[in-house]
Write a protein that holds these residues in place. Sequence first.
Motif, mmCIF file in Angstrom:
data_model
loop_
_atom_site.group_PDB
_atom_site.id
_atom_site.type_symbol
_atom_site.label_atom_id
_atom_site.label_comp_id
_atom_site.label_asym_id
_atom_site.label_seq_id
_atom_site.Cartn_x
_atom_site.Cartn_y
_atom_site.Cartn_z
ATOM 1 N N ILE A 15 -5.052 71.310 -54.046
ATOM 2 C CA ILE A 15 -4.188 72.485 -53.823
ATOM 3 C C ILE A 15 -3.716 72.564 -52.369
ATOM 4 C CG2 ILE A 15 -6.268 73.963 -53.619
ATOM 5 C CD1 ILE A 15 -3.449 75.619 -55.125
ATOM 6 N N ALA A 16 -4.603 72.236 -51.413
ATOM 7 C CA ALA A 16 -4.242 72.356 -49.993
ATOM 8 C C ALA A 16 -3.181 71.317 -49.615
ATOM 9 C CB ALA A 16 -5.486 72.199 -49.121
ATOM 10 N N ASP A 35 -3.877 59.733 -52.248
ATOM 11 C CA ASP A 35 -5.155 60.157 -52.818
ATOM 12 C C ASP A 35 -5.867 58.913 -53.304
ATOM 13 O OD1 ASP A 35 -7.291 61.468 -54.408
ATOM 14 O OD2 ASP A 35 -6.084 63.255 -54.015
ATOM 15 N N ASN A 36 -7.179 58.846 -53.065
ATOM 16 C CA ASN A 36 -7.909 57.665 -53.525
ATOM 17 C C ASN A 36 -8.539 57.885 -54.904
ATOM 18 O OD1 ASN A 36 -9.872 59.393 -52.688
ATOM 19 N ND2 ASN A 36 -11.018 57.910 -51.455
ATOM 20 N N THR A 42 -9.653 68.580 -56.882
ATOM 21 C CA THR A 42 -10.915 68.944 -57.532
ATOM 22 C C THR A 42 -10.752 70.087 -58.534
ATOM 23 O OG1 THR A 42 -12.101 68.276 -55.535
ATOM 24 C CG2 THR A 42 -13.298 69.686 -57.075
ATOM 25 N N ARG A 46 -11.659 68.391 -61.843
ATOM 26 C CA ARG A 46 -13.125 68.236 -61.945
ATOM 27 C C ARG A 46 -13.862 69.394 -61.272
ATOM 28 N NH1 ARG A 46 -10.783 64.271 -58.740
ATOM 29 N NH2 ARG A 46 -11.238 64.501 -56.527
ATOM 30 N N LYS A 51 -14.328 73.539 -65.695
ATOM 31 C CA LYS A 51 -15.631 74.225 -65.793
ATOM 32 C C LYS A 51 -15.521 75.473 -66.646
ATOM 33 C CE LYS A 51 -16.612 77.167 -62.614
ATOM 34 N NZ LYS A 51 -16.731 77.663 -61.237
ATOM 35 N N SER A 113 -7.307 55.332 -49.995
ATOM 36 C CA SER A 113 -7.650 56.093 -48.792
ATOM 37 C C SER A 113 -7.024 55.420 -47.584
ATOM 38 C CB SER A 113 -9.163 56.108 -48.584
ATOM 39 O OG SER A 113 -9.423 56.698 -47.325
ATOM 40 N N THR A 138 -8.618 66.475 -47.553
ATOM 41 C CA THR A 138 -9.401 65.618 -48.445
ATOM 42 C C THR A 138 -10.556 66.345 -49.151
ATOM 43 O OG1 THR A 138 -10.556 64.930 -46.434
ATOM 44 C CG2 THR A 138 -8.907 63.410 -47.302
ATOM 45 N N ASP A 304 -10.829 72.843 -48.137
ATOM 46 C CA ASP A 304 -12.271 72.700 -47.940
ATOM 47 C C ASP A 304 -12.621 71.893 -46.696
ATOM 48 O OD1 ASP A 304 -12.586 74.042 -50.315
ATOM 49 O OD2 ASP A 304 -13.570 72.398 -51.393
ATOM 50 N N THR A 313 -10.958 77.776 -53.886
ATOM 51 C CA THR A 313 -9.570 77.428 -54.190
ATOM 52 C C THR A 313 -8.533 78.373 -53.560
ATOM 53 O OG1 THR A 313 -10.136 76.223 -56.160
ATOM 54 C CG2 THR A 313 -7.928 77.158 -56.102
HETATM 55 C C1 LIG Z 1 -17.826 71.886 -60.033
HETATM 56 C C2 LIG Z 1 -17.000 72.754 -59.113
HETATM 57 C C3 LIG Z 1 -16.635 74.013 -59.509
HETATM 58 C C4 LIG Z 1 -15.880 74.821 -58.663
HETATM 59 N N1 LIG Z 1 -15.550 76.069 -59.083
HETATM 60 C C5 LIG Z 1 -14.805 76.878 -58.298
HETATM 61 C C6 LIG Z 1 -14.414 78.171 -58.742
HETATM 62 O O1 LIG Z 1 -14.775 78.599 -59.834
HETATM 63 N N2 LIG Z 1 -13.647 78.924 -57.921
HETATM 64 C C7 LIG Z 1 -13.232 78.475 -56.681
HETATM 65 O O2 LIG Z 1 -12.521 79.200 -55.979
HETATM 66 N N3 LIG Z 1 -13.613 77.247 -56.240
HETATM 67 C C8 LIG Z 1 -14.372 76.442 -57.014
HETATM 68 N N4 LIG Z 1 -14.718 75.193 -56.575
HETATM 69 C C9 LIG Z 1 -14.252 74.759 -55.248
HETATM 70 C C10 LIG Z 1 -12.760 74.302 -55.332
HETATM 71 O O3 LIG Z 1 -12.656 73.284 -56.304
HETATM 72 C C11 LIG Z 1 -12.315 73.804 -53.973
HETATM 73 O O4 LIG Z 1 -12.458 74.836 -53.030
HETATM 74 C C12 LIG Z 1 -10.830 73.361 -53.990
HETATM 75 O O5 LIG Z 1 -10.593 72.415 -54.986
HETATM 76 C C13 LIG Z 1 -10.476 72.774 -52.628
HETATM 77 O O6 LIG Z 1 -9.149 72.330 -52.602
HETATM 78 P P1 LIG Z 1 -8.706 71.238 -51.525
HETATM 79 O O7 LIG Z 1 -7.268 70.972 -51.773
HETATM 80 O O8 LIG Z 1 -9.133 71.632 -50.186
HETATM 81 O O9 LIG Z 1 -9.574 69.943 -51.877
HETATM 82 P P2 LIG Z 1 -9.645 69.108 -53.225
HETATM 83 O O10 LIG Z 1 -9.137 69.834 -54.393
HETATM 84 O O11 LIG Z 1 -11.036 68.577 -53.286
HETATM 85 O O12 LIG Z 1 -8.623 67.915 -52.956
HETATM 86 C C14 LIG Z 1 -8.891 66.884 -52.038
HETATM 87 C C15 LIG Z 1 -8.251 65.609 -52.546
HETATM 88 O O13 LIG Z 1 -8.406 64.612 -51.550
HETATM 89 C C16 LIG Z 1 -8.764 63.396 -52.148
HETATM 90 N N5 LIG Z 1 -9.457 62.573 -51.153
HETATM 91 C C17 LIG Z 1 -10.732 62.688 -50.694
HETATM 92 N N6 LIG Z 1 -10.990 61.742 -49.777
HETATM 93 C C18 LIG Z 1 -9.843 61.030 -49.652
HETATM 94 C C19 LIG Z 1 -9.481 59.912 -48.864
HETATM 95 N N7 LIG Z 1 -10.337 59.346 -48.017
HETATM 96 N N8 LIG Z 1 -8.225 59.430 -48.998
HETATM 97 C C20 LIG Z 1 -7.339 59.994 -49.864
HETATM 98 N N9 LIG Z 1 -7.630 61.031 -50.623
HETATM 99 C C21 LIG Z 1 -8.876 61.553 -50.523
HETATM 100 C C22 LIG Z 1 -9.632 63.805 -53.322
HETATM 101 O O14 LIG Z 1 -9.645 62.778 -54.310
HETATM 102 C C23 LIG Z 1 -8.932 65.066 -53.803
HETATM 103 O O15 LIG Z 1 -7.971 64.817 -54.798
HETATM 104 C C24 LIG Z 1 -15.475 74.347 -57.394
HETATM 105 C C25 LIG Z 1 -15.841 73.058 -56.981
HETATM 106 C C26 LIG Z 1 -16.599 72.271 -57.827
HETATM 107 C C27 LIG Z 1 -16.982 70.886 -57.389
#
Ligand SMILES: Cc1cc2nc3c(=O)[nH]c(=O)nc-3n(C[C@H](O)[C@H](O)[C@H](O)COP(=O)(O)OP(=O)(O)OC[C@H]3O[C@@H](n4cnc5c(N)ncnc54)[C@H](O)[C@@H]3O)c2cc1C
Length: 453
Positions: A15-16, A35-36, A42, A46, A51, A113, A138, A304, A313
């Motif tokens: 999302i970010a 994205d790797n 997430t 996943r 969930k 990555s 990430t 995150d 999220t």
């Molecule tokens: C099981 C579970 C349940 C959750 N339930 C909730 C909930 O109910 N409510 C809520 O608010 N939050 C929940 N969360 C937390 C929420 O999922 C995260 O806060 C949110 O997804 C973060 O978004 P983001 O874009 O920062 O990171 P992410 O969604 O994690 O996206 C990061 C992306 O970067 C990619 N990446 C990582 N490393 C690399 C690299 N080296 N090179 C390229 N790409 C890379 C990953 O594959 C991923 O696609 C939950 C988390 C988990 C694990």
Amino acid sequence: MKTKHYNVFVIGSGIAGQTAAKICAKAGMSVAISDNRKFGGTCATRGCDPKKILMQFADITKKTHQLKDLGFKKTPKVKWKDVQKFKKSFTKPVPLETETTLTELNIDLYHQSPRFSNINEIIVEGKTVTADKFVIATGFVARALEFKGADLLETSDTILKLKNIPKSAVFIGSGYVGMEFCYMLSTMGCKVTMIEASDSALSPFDSFLVEKLVKLLENNGVEFIFNAEPTKLEKKKKNNKLTYKKGGEIKSIKARKVFNTAGRVPAVGKLELANANIKADDSGVLVNDFMQSVSNDNVFACGDVSSKSLPLTPLSGLQGYIAGHNLVNGNSKEFENPLVPSVVFTQPQLASVGYSEEEAKDRYKNVLIYKGDALDWYNAQKENAEGYAYKILVNERTKKIVGAHLLSSQANETINVFAMAINNNMTVDEFKKQIFTYPSFTNDLKSMLKDPD
Ligand SMILES: Cc1cc2nc3c(=O)[nH]c(=O)nc-3n(C[C@H](O)[C@H](O)[C@H](O)COP(=O)(O)OP(=O)(O)OC[C@H]3O[C@@H](n4cnc5c(N)ncnc54)[C@H](O)[C@@H]3O)c2cc1C
Ligand SMILES: NC(=O)c1ccc[n+]([C@@H]2O[C@H](COP(=O)([O-])OP(=O)(O)OC[C@H]3O[C@@H](n4cnc5c(N)ncnc54)[C@H](O)[C@@H]3O)[C@@H](O)[C@H]2O)c1
């Protein structure tokens, strides 16, 4: 070899990252995103979304347990294979839909990555790529545990894909992830044991309510082992054997599945941040309020993986928006640490917003504490609930509500009412003047504010 150049290169398609990338592309910048793993992040693939799809079957099962012999003759049988198929109908389309949306905005996609090779240069898919600005988005990954056999541990990724409900499971760590899946599996008939390093579950939440939740799960057959340190995992024929230390003694437990739910850490291991002078610590990539790296002006971090605020999220989306906005318009929007409600999706749910009791007492001279058990209230009685309790914190001087903590079957919704009240500086009297629907759990919130302790 020719070097490709972009205005903005985004790492991570959750999302970010997506939010930041789309804002930049719509403003006419040349943008790439990598994205790797499969695209989509997430939450959608996943985390939160799948969930909750699985969990609603546990919620209905739980509800029929509560109403058994009060109308329900037996608990409906759940066909887990079909549940998984239903969940997959949501998660499977996400990567292609995400890629299509990004491509339609002329954003270039990379599927590996990157690693920083220089201050404004990365290597990705074997190519050298430069950019004016980078966005690190990430997210988090499960914390790697370091005892013997820890590589056999499974994570939340596998829990969400379970083909059937295992007979028994051990969760190492009783935070958000561990407690939600402990509730889900134990409700669906799995014998669950929680191994927790500290002396309680869900340490950021209110202990009066956490203790009640733990007791309820224990009544339903879950075993909690606190102050325990796992030391070895061995794969046996059918089961896994986990050895752990508690109070100087070595003990062991056998289970079909052993899950690592011991926390999640910033996913920066592959990025070689030091080559671009990007500072990070355990909280993530260190950023200022503009979501800009404190050590490299050309780098932003959001979601995150940034050092700012809770890994949830709604906040990740907000930070992606701020990073995108600042990349397009210059640093003009700040992340102001908004009030964030959060919920643990057990049943009953545990939700929280604003100050904890300790924080409120630190901040204000006198704090009114409205605390109690509401199990004998109509809403709990009519669903034969096992738990319903609350703690609301009010600044005595101003009578303003400053924190709310709820354990109830509807806490994920009703906590938002308190979030609005706190955000709008409402006093207890103003809150109690509101007319809410009846009978509803929202209406109960007024009754919670009757008599302080
Ligand atoms: C099981 C579970 C349940 C959750 N339930 C909730 C909930 O109910 N409510 C809520 O608010 N939050 C929940 N969360 C937390 C929420 O999922 C995260 O806060 C949110 O997804 C973060 O978004 P983001 O874009 O920062 O990171 P992410 O969604 O994690 O996206 C990061 C992306 O970067 C990619 N990446 C990582 N490393 C690399 C690299 N080296 N090179 C390229 N790409 C890379 C990953 O594959 C991923 O696609 C939950 C988390 C988990 C694990
Ligand atoms: N409903 C939601 O909003 C939701 C759901 C899931 C995840 N999340 C997000 O994901 C983040 C991570 O959640 P989480 O549950 O993975 O982490 P967490 O930090 O909430 O919990 C980890 C738990 O594991 C314990 N622990 C750590 N090392 C251990 C060890 N070696 N042995 C035994 N226990 C150990 C910790 O004491 C803690 O209780 C959360 O902070 C949250 O922001 C949110």
